[in-house]
Design an enzyme around this catalytic site. Structure first.
Site, PDB file in Angstrom:
ATOM      1  N   TYR A  56       0.794  -1.187   0.053  1.00 44.80           N
ATOM      2  CA  TYR A  56      -0.211  -0.075  -0.077  1.00 44.80           C
ATOM      3  C   TYR A  56       0.841   1.296  -0.022  1.00 44.80           C
ATOM      4  O   TYR A  56       1.733   1.388   0.793  1.00 44.80           O
ATOM      5  CB  TYR A  56      -0.873   0.006   1.267  1.00 44.80           C
ATOM      6  CG  TYR A  56      -1.837   1.202   1.292  1.00 44.80           C
ATOM      7  CD1 TYR A  56      -2.587   1.656   0.413  1.00 44.80           C
ATOM      8  CD2 TYR A  56      -1.667   2.267   2.216  1.00 44.80           C
ATOM      9  CE1 TYR A  56      -3.609   2.586   0.132  1.00 44.80           C
ATOM     10  CE2 TYR A  56      -2.367   3.567   2.289  1.00 44.80           C
ATOM     11  CZ  TYR A  56      -3.452   3.516   1.221  1.00 44.80           C
ATOM     12  OH  TYR A  56      -3.967   4.756   1.098  1.00 44.80           O
ATOM     13  N   GLY A  63      -6.798   4.852  -0.694  1.00 42.26           N
ATOM     14  CA  GLY A  63      -7.975   4.707  -0.130  1.00 42.26           C
ATOM     15  C   GLY A  63      -9.097   3.592  -0.428  1.00 42.26           C
ATOM     16  O   GLY A  63      -8.339   2.359  -0.498  1.00 42.26           O
ATOM     17  N   HIS A  86      -5.710  15.683  -4.727  1.00 36.36           N
ATOM     18  CA  HIS A  86      -6.053  15.830  -3.167  1.00 36.36           C
ATOM     19  C   HIS A  86      -5.999  17.375  -3.030  1.00 36.36           C
ATOM     20  O   HIS A  86      -6.366  17.734  -1.950  1.00 36.36           O
ATOM     21  CB  HIS A  86      -4.964  14.949  -2.307  1.00 36.36           C
ATOM     22  CG  HIS A  86      -5.565  13.645  -2.201  1.00 36.36           C
ATOM     23  ND1 HIS A  86      -5.995  12.935  -3.421  1.00 36.36           N
ATOM     24  CD2 HIS A  86      -5.432  12.628  -0.948  1.00 36.36           C
ATOM     25  CE1 HIS A  86      -6.067  11.604  -3.002  1.00 36.36           C
ATOM     26  NE2 HIS A  86      -5.724  11.493  -1.886  1.00 36.36           N
ATOM     27  N   ASN A 199      -0.151  12.668   4.672  1.00 32.60           N
ATOM     28  CA  ASN A 199      -0.769  11.587   5.621  1.00 32.60           C
ATOM     29  C   ASN A 199      -0.736  12.002   6.908  1.00 32.60           C
ATOM     30  O   ASN A 199      -0.175  11.141   7.840  1.00 32.60           O
ATOM     31  CB  ASN A 199      -0.463  10.374   5.378  1.00 32.60           C
ATOM     32  CG  ASN A 199      -1.690   9.218   5.732  1.00 32.60           C
ATOM     33  OD1 ASN A 199      -2.480   9.657   6.049  1.00 32.60           O
ATOM     34  ND2 ASN A 199      -1.486   8.019   4.755  1.00 32.60           N
ATOM     35  N   ARG A 287     -16.399  35.870  43.076  1.00 32.37           N
ATOM     36  CA  ARG A 287     -15.777  34.837  43.856  1.00 32.37           C
ATOM     37  C   ARG A 287     -15.342  33.691  43.450  1.00 32.37           C
ATOM     38  O   ARG A 287     -14.437  33.015  44.140  1.00 32.37           O
ATOM     39  CB  ARG A 287     -17.096  34.430  45.353  1.00 32.37           C
ATOM     40  CG  ARG A 287     -16.598  33.764  46.313  1.00 32.37           C
ATOM     41  CD  ARG A 287     -17.849  33.634  47.186  1.00 32.37           C
ATOM     42  NE  ARG A 287     -19.023  33.957  46.975  1.00 32.37           N
ATOM     43  CZ  ARG A 287     -20.241  33.344  47.157  1.00 32.37           C
ATOM     44  NH1 ARG A 287     -20.080  32.185  47.717  1.00 32.37           N
ATOM     45  NH2 ARG A 287     -21.405  33.606  46.949  1.00 32.37           N
TER      46      ARG A 287
END
Length: 516
Positions: A56, A63, A86, A199, A287
């Site tokens: 891969y 993807g 992309h 990535n 307070r």
């Protein structure tokens, strides 16, 4: 450009280095160990690329398209294509400091030796940073999973000499022209390199690191303005006693109470006037300031813990492991960072909310214990700070909308392969807006509280030395004191700058010594 140099090694980086590169233009340099690690990891990738089995990111699609094996003749095109396809962001350009942070953090991961890119790719990224070239990155395009894909893709496109970038002079030009003008040769991507450039959680992490630094200043500033409001309202500082906070030992709470007590040291306005009005206790917004400010400080501490872990991480998929294996993983998922970004937006919104309540109390003659309505010079003829509080309230209202978590949302993508995403980039973008708003909200309280303290001084009461130092520094910065109505926007803008630049904290610390 700042000539300070940050050395990028194999073991992560620090928040200080990120800020130096992103905001101060520090130069970056790869260590010898990083270059060696890059070369060693690349040998592993080259060996895998020569084998027939698909790996891969090396010899497959990406993807949902990962099932296709890509032959050697198409692999360079594969890496170019992933960057081009992309780089699909839309919307306004992202701020220069954000782009520099995400590029530097991506370089940090490349230098770890877990990504498999060649040393020359990392060096080109360093050269682009050092040349002051800033890729054009757009607001929309990241889902915070599989990394900040579109933003990082626009940066990778610049390394290839494509797309647009901003030069050191702020002019947007074709990236190829800018690289040529600075003698930088565009990279020709090889196996896995396009994927490795995209990535990571670098955009959301860079924005987290910068937000944490800004919020540290704002939380200390809010301790100061809360103390000033307590002083202007003739409140009691007895609730700040260390023994009260020791029995509820949240660390941030104790720090905020101690800061407020130091600001109020020597004041003639606190703890002596409660008999003049039927007050047993101050209102919650006064307070309980240490409890609210302190809870936010503890949230910041958690954010810094998560950021530190992420800064020490190498986020990529697949990764090259020390034993030579290349393994797929899910470390690119932005959930750890996204959650913290959302937590911080919630804490910031609540700090803004309590801050505005104190301002409103200072302006209301029924609750301000003798201050004029709206702190006006001649109430009725003058409106004083009435509309400054409107502006503050509008900012608080937006802070509440920005506190709605982004990380609980997820829209599946990539044909259901990426079926759960973090929306961490979106969480970071809204936090940046929240931080900007918070500085303005604190500035309005500062403006009102200092006016209130000055009006008390005009009555013959004696403010504390720290309060007087703040008032003096604020007036030196061009922010005017009590008097007739005038054009308020410039005063409020100057007060905002005074807070954001850390001058409020510096003015107090000149009297008290360092605050926590």
């Amino acid at each position: 450009m700042n000539m300070h140099t940050v050395v990028v090694g194999t073991s992560g980086t620090t928040a200080e280095d990120v800020i130096a590169v992103a905001r101060r233009g520090a130069r970056v340099e790869l260590s010898a160990a990083a270059v060696e690690a890059l070369a060693a990891a690349r040998e592993v990738v080259d060996a895998l690329a020569a084998k027939p089995e698909p790996v891969y990111g090396v010899s497959t699609g990406f993807g949902a398209l990962a099932s296709r094996h890509i032959g050697p003749d198409l692999r360079a095109q594969l890496q170019r294509n992933i960057v081009r396809s992309h780089a699909a962001g839309m919307g306004p350009h992202v701020e220069r400091e954000v782009v520099r942070a995400l590029m530097f953090l991506r370089l940090k991961t490349l230098a770890s030796g877990h990504t498999g890119v060649r040393p020359e790719v990392a060096q080109t990224m360093a050269d682009v940073l050092n040349a002051g070239i800033t890729p054009v990155v757009h607001e929309y395009g990241s889902l915070g999973c599989s990394g900040d894909l579109a933003p990082l893709s626009h940066c990778a496109l610049t390394l290839m000499g494509e797309g647009e970038a901003e030069g050191p002079d702020g002019t947007v030009r074709p990236a190829g022209e800018l690289l040529a003008a600075h003698g930088i040769t565009p990279v020709e991507l090889r196996e896995k390199e396009g994927l490795a450039l995209l990535n990571g959680t670098d955009g959301m992490l860079g924005m987290l690191v910068m937000a944490l630094a800004d919020l540290r200043n704002l939380y200390t500033s809010a301790d100061i303005t809360a103390a000033l409001s307590l002083e202007a309202l003739l409140g009691t500082d007895k609730v700040l006693a260390p023994e009260l906070h020791a029995i509820r030992p949240h660390p941030g709470q104790g720090v905020s109470a101690a800061n407020m007590l130091r600001v109020l040291a020597g004041s003639g306005l606190t703890g002596h006037h409660q008999d003049d009005a039927p007050r047993v206790q101050d209102a919650y917004s006064v307070r309980c300031a240490p409890q609210v400010n302190g809870a936010g400080r503890d949230t910041l501490a958690h954010g810094e813990l998560v950021a530190g872990r992420e800064l020490a991480s190498a986020v990529d998929n697949p990764v090259v492991l020390p034993d030579g294996r290349v393994e797929s993983n899910g470390n690119f998922h932005g959930a750890p960072v996204a959650y913290v970004l959302d937590f911080l937006a919630i804490a910031a919104a609540d700090l803004g909310s309590i801050t505005e309540r104190r301002t409103d109390r200072l302006l209301d003659k029924n609750r301000s214990h003798g201050l004029p309505p709206f702190l006006a010079g001649d109430a009725g003829v003058d409106s004083g700070l009435m509309i400054a509080q409107y502006t503050q309230a509008a900012l608080v209202s937006e802070m509440k909308r920005l506190a709605v978590p982004a990380s609980v949302d997820s829209i599946p993508s990539s044909a259901m392969q990426e079926d759960h995403v973090s929306m961490g980039w979106s969480a970071a973008r809204k936090l940046r807006t929240a931080v900007t708003n918070l500085a303005r909200i604190v500035a309005v309280e500062l403006y009102a509280a200092t006016r209130g303290v000055e009006l008390r001084a005009a009555e013959g009461l004696t403010p504390g030395p720290a309060s007087l130092a703040v008032i003096g520094a604020l007036r030196d910065a061009g922010v005017q004191g009590p008097g007739p109505d005038r054009f308020l926007a410039p005063d409020l803008a100057a007060a905002d700058t005074f807070v954001r630049e850390g001058r409020l904290v510096a003015a107090v610390e000149a009297v008290t010594g360092p605050l926590d």
